[in-house]
Design a protein around this motif. Structure first.
Motif, PDB file in Angstrom:
ATOM      1  N   ILE A 173     -20.003   1.575 -36.323  1.00 34.84           N
ATOM      2  CA  ILE A 173     -19.187   1.448 -35.186  1.00 34.84           C
ATOM      3  C   ILE A 173     -19.353   0.334 -34.250  1.00 34.84           C
ATOM      4  CG2 ILE A 173     -18.939   2.912 -33.106  1.00 34.84           C
ATOM      5  CD1 ILE A 173     -19.855   5.447 -34.668  1.00 34.84           C
ATOM      6  N   ALA A 174     -20.339  -0.179 -34.065  1.00 32.04           N
ATOM      7  CA  ALA A 174     -20.428  -1.431 -33.130  1.00 32.04           C
ATOM      8  C   ALA A 174     -19.893  -2.620 -33.677  1.00 32.04           C
ATOM      9  CB  ALA A 174     -22.136  -1.566 -32.998  1.00 32.04           C
ATOM     10  N   GLU A 175     -19.757  -2.625 -35.050  1.00 30.67           N
ATOM     11  CA  GLU A 175     -19.139  -3.981 -35.966  1.00 30.67           C
ATOM     12  C   GLU A 175     -17.710  -3.797 -35.914  1.00 30.67           C
ATOM     13  OE1 GLU A 175     -22.806  -5.954 -38.307  1.00 30.67           O
ATOM     14  OE2 GLU A 175     -21.406  -4.905 -39.421  1.00 30.67           O
ATOM     15  N   THR A 176     -17.071  -2.726 -36.064  1.00 30.18           N
ATOM     16  CA  THR A 176     -15.567  -2.171 -35.953  1.00 30.18           C
ATOM     17  C   THR A 176     -14.903  -2.130 -34.718  1.00 30.18           C
ATOM     18  OG1 THR A 176     -16.130   0.076 -36.474  1.00 30.18           O
ATOM     19  CG2 THR A 176     -16.104  -1.604 -38.294  1.00 30.18           C
ATOM     20  N   ALA A 177     -15.728  -1.783 -33.655  1.00 30.06           N
ATOM     21  CA  ALA A 177     -15.061  -1.360 -32.522  1.00 30.06           C
ATOM     22  C   ALA A 177     -14.763  -2.706 -31.641  1.00 30.06           C
ATOM     23  CB  ALA A 177     -15.780  -0.370 -31.765  1.00 30.06           C
ATOM     24  N   GLU A 178     -13.759  -2.869 -30.734  1.00 31.87           N
ATOM     25  CA  GLU A 178     -13.624  -3.791 -29.795  1.00 31.87           C
ATOM     26  C   GLU A 178     -14.555  -3.573 -28.685  1.00 31.87           C
ATOM     27  OE1 GLU A 178      -9.184  -5.077 -29.791  1.00 31.87           O
ATOM     28  OE2 GLU A 178      -9.298  -3.074 -29.723  1.00 31.87           O
ATOM     29  N   PRO A 179     -14.938  -4.502 -28.145  1.00 35.79           N
ATOM     30  CA  PRO A 179     -15.731  -4.460 -26.509  1.00 35.79           C
ATOM     31  C   PRO A 179     -15.223  -3.126 -25.651  1.00 35.79           C
ATOM     32  CG  PRO A 179     -15.566  -6.782 -27.448  1.00 35.79           C
ATOM     33  CD  PRO A 179     -14.517  -6.124 -27.934  1.00 35.79           C
ATOM     34  N   ASN A 180     -13.974  -3.348 -25.551  1.00 35.32           N
ATOM     35  CA  ASN A 180     -13.549  -2.544 -24.357  1.00 35.32           C
ATOM     36  C   ASN A 180     -13.403  -1.068 -24.816  1.00 35.32           C
ATOM     37  OD1 ASN A 180     -11.630  -2.871 -26.259  1.00 35.32           O
ATOM     38  ND2 ASN A 180     -10.020  -2.859 -24.813  1.00 35.32           N
ATOM     39  N   LEU A 247     -10.581 -10.332 -43.384  1.00 34.87           N
ATOM     40  CA  LEU A 247      -9.398 -10.333 -42.908  1.00 34.87           C
ATOM     41  C   LEU A 247      -8.342  -9.198 -42.937  1.00 34.87           C
ATOM     42  CD1 LEU A 247      -7.280 -11.939 -41.316  1.00 34.87           C
ATOM     43  CD2 LEU A 247      -6.419 -13.033 -43.237  1.00 34.87           C
ATOM     44  N   GLN A 248      -8.476  -8.389 -44.252  1.00 36.74           N
ATOM     45  CA  GLN A 248      -7.583  -7.423 -44.474  1.00 36.74           C
ATOM     46  C   GLN A 248      -8.246  -6.019 -43.400  1.00 36.74           C
ATOM     47  OE1 GLN A 248      -7.785  -6.846 -48.642  1.00 36.74           O
ATOM     48  NE2 GLN A 248      -6.291  -8.046 -49.050  1.00 36.74           N
ATOM     49  N   ALA A 249      -9.639  -6.190 -43.422  1.00 36.02           N
ATOM     50  CA  ALA A 249     -10.123  -5.046 -42.785  1.00 36.02           C
ATOM     51  C   ALA A 249     -10.066  -5.190 -41.223  1.00 36.02           C
ATOM     52  CB  ALA A 249     -11.777  -5.014 -43.137  1.00 36.02           C
ATOM     53  N   LEU A 250     -10.218  -6.528 -40.884  1.00 37.74           N
ATOM     54  CA  LEU A 250     -10.030  -6.639 -39.349  1.00 37.74           C
ATOM     55  C   LEU A 250      -8.470  -6.405 -38.913  1.00 37.74           C
ATOM     56  CD1 LEU A 250     -11.889  -7.146 -37.251  1.00 37.74           C
ATOM     57  CD2 LEU A 250     -11.638  -9.701 -37.364  1.00 37.74           C
ATOM     58  N   THR A 251      -7.497  -6.746 -39.929  1.00 39.56           N
ATOM     59  CA  THR A 251      -6.066  -6.462 -39.667  1.00 39.56           C
ATOM     60  C   THR A 251      -6.017  -5.022 -39.392  1.00 39.56           C
ATOM     61  OG1 THR A 251      -5.440  -8.474 -40.916  1.00 39.56           O
ATOM     62  CG2 THR A 251      -3.787  -6.637 -40.442  1.00 39.56           C
ATOM     63  N   GLU A 263      -9.939 -13.759 -34.747  1.00 42.47           N
ATOM     64  CA  GLU A 263     -11.301 -13.278 -34.593  1.00 42.47           C
ATOM     65  C   GLU A 263     -12.101 -13.536 -35.700  1.00 42.47           C
ATOM     66  OE1 GLU A 263     -13.427  -8.708 -33.788  1.00 42.47           O
ATOM     67  OE2 GLU A 263     -11.250  -9.096 -33.453  1.00 42.47           O
ATOM     68  N   VAL A 264     -11.405 -13.537 -36.991  1.00 42.92           N
ATOM     69  CA  VAL A 264     -12.195 -14.132 -38.146  1.00 42.92           C
ATOM     70  C   VAL A 264     -12.543 -15.465 -37.786  1.00 42.92           C
ATOM     71  CG1 VAL A 264     -11.815 -14.689 -40.479  1.00 42.92           C
ATOM     72  CG2 VAL A 264     -11.151 -12.562 -39.874  1.00 42.92           C
ATOM     73  N   GLN A 269     -17.056 -19.422 -37.167  1.00 39.08           N
ATOM     74  CA  GLN A 269     -17.502 -20.612 -36.537  1.00 39.08           C
ATOM     75  C   GLN A 269     -18.970 -20.248 -35.950  1.00 39.08           C
ATOM     76  OE1 GLN A 269     -14.801 -21.774 -33.062  1.00 39.08           O
ATOM     77  NE2 GLN A 269     -13.334 -22.487 -34.517  1.00 39.08           N
ATOM     78  N   ARG A 270     -19.024 -19.225 -35.497  1.00 39.49           N
ATOM     79  CA  ARG A 270     -20.416 -18.667 -35.133  1.00 39.49           C
ATOM     80  C   ARG A 270     -21.516 -18.596 -36.403  1.00 39.49           C
ATOM     81  NH1 ARG A 270     -22.093 -16.938 -30.436  1.00 39.49           N
ATOM     82  NH2 ARG A 270     -24.043 -15.679 -30.189  1.00 39.49           N
TER      83      ARG A 270
END
Length: 529
Positions: A173-180, A247-251, A263-264, A269-270
């Protein structure tokens, strides 16, 4: 003359009216505003689509969390039915009952230790699917158990499954949800745990314990179907070389390929910077000793220990026994159901509050509230010691207990949120499993020794311990817990990389960061226009 002139100047000069500079600026501004409006509409539509997909992905995890919440509260249903004098199917004594209640917590650390390597090797999503296997076997074995040993083994399997789920579920959940949106979603598993506890209490009040065990297989089955349809976390995919799948998952999770690509790129970079500064042969123990990891480890472990001594899970395990201690003539099973229902409602309210209220403020108020109600209940019990039972005893004691549950619910939810938010990305999966393991070892010891503690201190002394532990927890959080509301996981990691341990000695720049997700898109729209 014109014909002769055309031989030298074949292209006649054509004159036309050119709009003035003011008109051109006005036209450009109108086009820019139109394009900006279209971009904002597209962004809002993509944002809604992404939020919907994030909620759906979280709900798939929540089904499994609710299924693993049922064995947590099952001992409160099982032990009274086995101890009932009308049945001799599997006779138990006090010591055997404590083993049945606490073996779930004994098994959970083994699953938690395994969940870390599984989450990093197989992925968060596949690890969640693996946790369903021992859960199915545990409930089925429990429903057909003919002896105490088989029953304890079945409870062990259910606890093992809960251990596998805990860390990867929070990390997913932490890695898939946006901060807000993370503020709301990351606390949802504890709502699901509480719903599972309430469900098993309710089924146990109307059904025999074997039938309850069979019914408990329904939620894991639904969870398998749901989790099969959601993507793996983009962070894990990118770290394991699956950039296209990331990229597909984040889309899917953000609703827009443009936002997902940005975001990818930031994650890449990080990740490259992290790999440049990290030695390839460093093991997990050396990584955990680094400044960015040791600080959140200390905070989470100390908080979890104080939380257990504040009575959070003991009240769940021994709900009916604690309610029966009040000595009034009422249905203790119904009372336990009401306490579980109050906890579910409080978990829901708490998750909603997380969107608006800062984490530190919530924990401080929850710790103070839990301590006040525990001390009030303990003081009332001491004051009424040796006196005959009165009609108002139940009202006062029950009110204090419900007040304790209302405030203590936030403390139950916070460890999972802290594990998902505080740990650095490169060790988040393995560290979450190890922390859940240590938490449950301590919980097993406390749950196993609770009957002896209760006989030594009586219930009034037990709640006195709960109260002082709640106040110690509040002081610790005031000193060490950082504020994480509205912060990205990368920003939180940068905070722990600093030179500070105490919150009041933090870099004041950490306080000024705000999330403005729509602003960059407006600027880009104006520039493109």
């Amino acid at each position: 003359m014109d014909d002769e002139y055309s031989k030298f100047m074949p292209n006649k000069l054509a004159y036309h009216v050119v709009p003035g500079a003011d008109f051109q600026c006005k036209l450009a501004h109108q086009n820019s505003r139109k394009l900006s409006t279209i971009d904002e509409q597209d962004y809002e539509q993509a944002n809604r689509r992404g939020m919907r997909n994030q909620v759906l992905a979280t709900c798939a995890v929540l089904l499994l969390s609710a299924g693993c919440g049922m064995p947590i509260g099952f001992s409160a249903v099982l032990l009274p039915q086995l101890s009932d004098g009308n049945t001799t199917e599997i006779p138990i004594d006090v010591d055997t009952g404590s083993w049945i209640a606490s073996v779930h917590s004994l098994a959970t650390p083994f699953g938690s230790l395994l969940s870390g390597p599984l989450a990093d090797y197989l992925g968060r999503r596949k690890t969640l699917l693996v946790s369903v296997i021992p859960l199915f076997l545990g409930w089925s074995t429990l429903a057909t158990a003919k002896s105490v040993k088989i029953m304890i083994f079945a409870r062990f399997l259910c606890g093992f499954a809960t251990g596998i789920l805990g860390g990867p579920g929070q990390v997913y959940i932490a890695e898939t949800a946006e901060p807000n949106l993370r503020s709301l979603l990351i606390g949802a598993p504890y709502v699901a745990y509480s719903c599972g506890i309430l469900l098993v209490y309710s089924l146990g009040s109307i059904m025999y314990w074997r039938n309850v065990a069979w019914c408990a297989n329904v939620l894991p089955f639904l969870a398998v179907v749901s989790i099969y349809c959601i993507p793996e976390t983009p962070s894990w995919l990118l770290r394991n070389g699956h950039e296209k799948k990331a990229l597909q998952a984040l889309t899917f999770l953000r609703g827009s390929e443009i936002s997902a690509q940005k975001e990818v790129n930031d994650m890449k970079q990080r990740l490259d910077k992290e790999r440049d500064t990290t030695k390839t042969n460093e093991n997990i123990f050396r990584l955990c000793c680094q400044r960015v990891a040791i600080k959140p480890l200390v905070i989470v472990i100390v908080f979890s220990l104080l939380q257990m001594f504040s009575g959070t899970f003991i009240v769940i395990f021994y709900a009916i026994d604690i309610v029966s201690e009040f000595g009034a003539d009422f249905d203790s099973k119904q009372a336990a159901i009401w306490t579980a229902a109050v906890r579910v409602v409080c978990c829901m309210i708490f998750c909603a509050i997380l969107i608006f209220v800062r984490r530190r403020r919530i924990m401080i108020l929850s710790g103070i509230g839990s301590g006040v109600f525990c001390l009030a209940l303990s003081g009332f019990m001491y004051a009424r010691m040796g006196h005959p039972k009165m009609s108002y005893d139940l009202l006062v004691a029950g009110g204090c207990l419900l007040g304790y549950i209302v405030f203590n619910t936030a403390l139950m939810v916070m460890p999972g949120i802290m594990i998902g938010e505080l740990f650095p990305a490169r060790i988040r999966g393995r560290t979450a499993g190890g922390v859940f393991a240590s938490m449950n070892v301590a919980l097993f010891i406390f749950a196993k020794g609770f009957p002896a503690l209760q006989s030594l201190l009586k219930m009034r002394g037990v709640f006195l311990v709960f109260g002082f532990s709640s106040f110690l927890l509040t002081i610790f959080m005031c000193l060490f817990q950082p504020e994480t509301k509205g912060r990205s996981l990368e920003h939180i990691e940068d905070y722990f990389n600093g030179n500070n341990w105490l919150w009041f000695r933090r870099d004041r720049g950490y306080k000024t960061v705000k999330l403005l997700p729509l602003q960059p898109l407006k600027e880009n729209a104006a520039e493109s226009a």
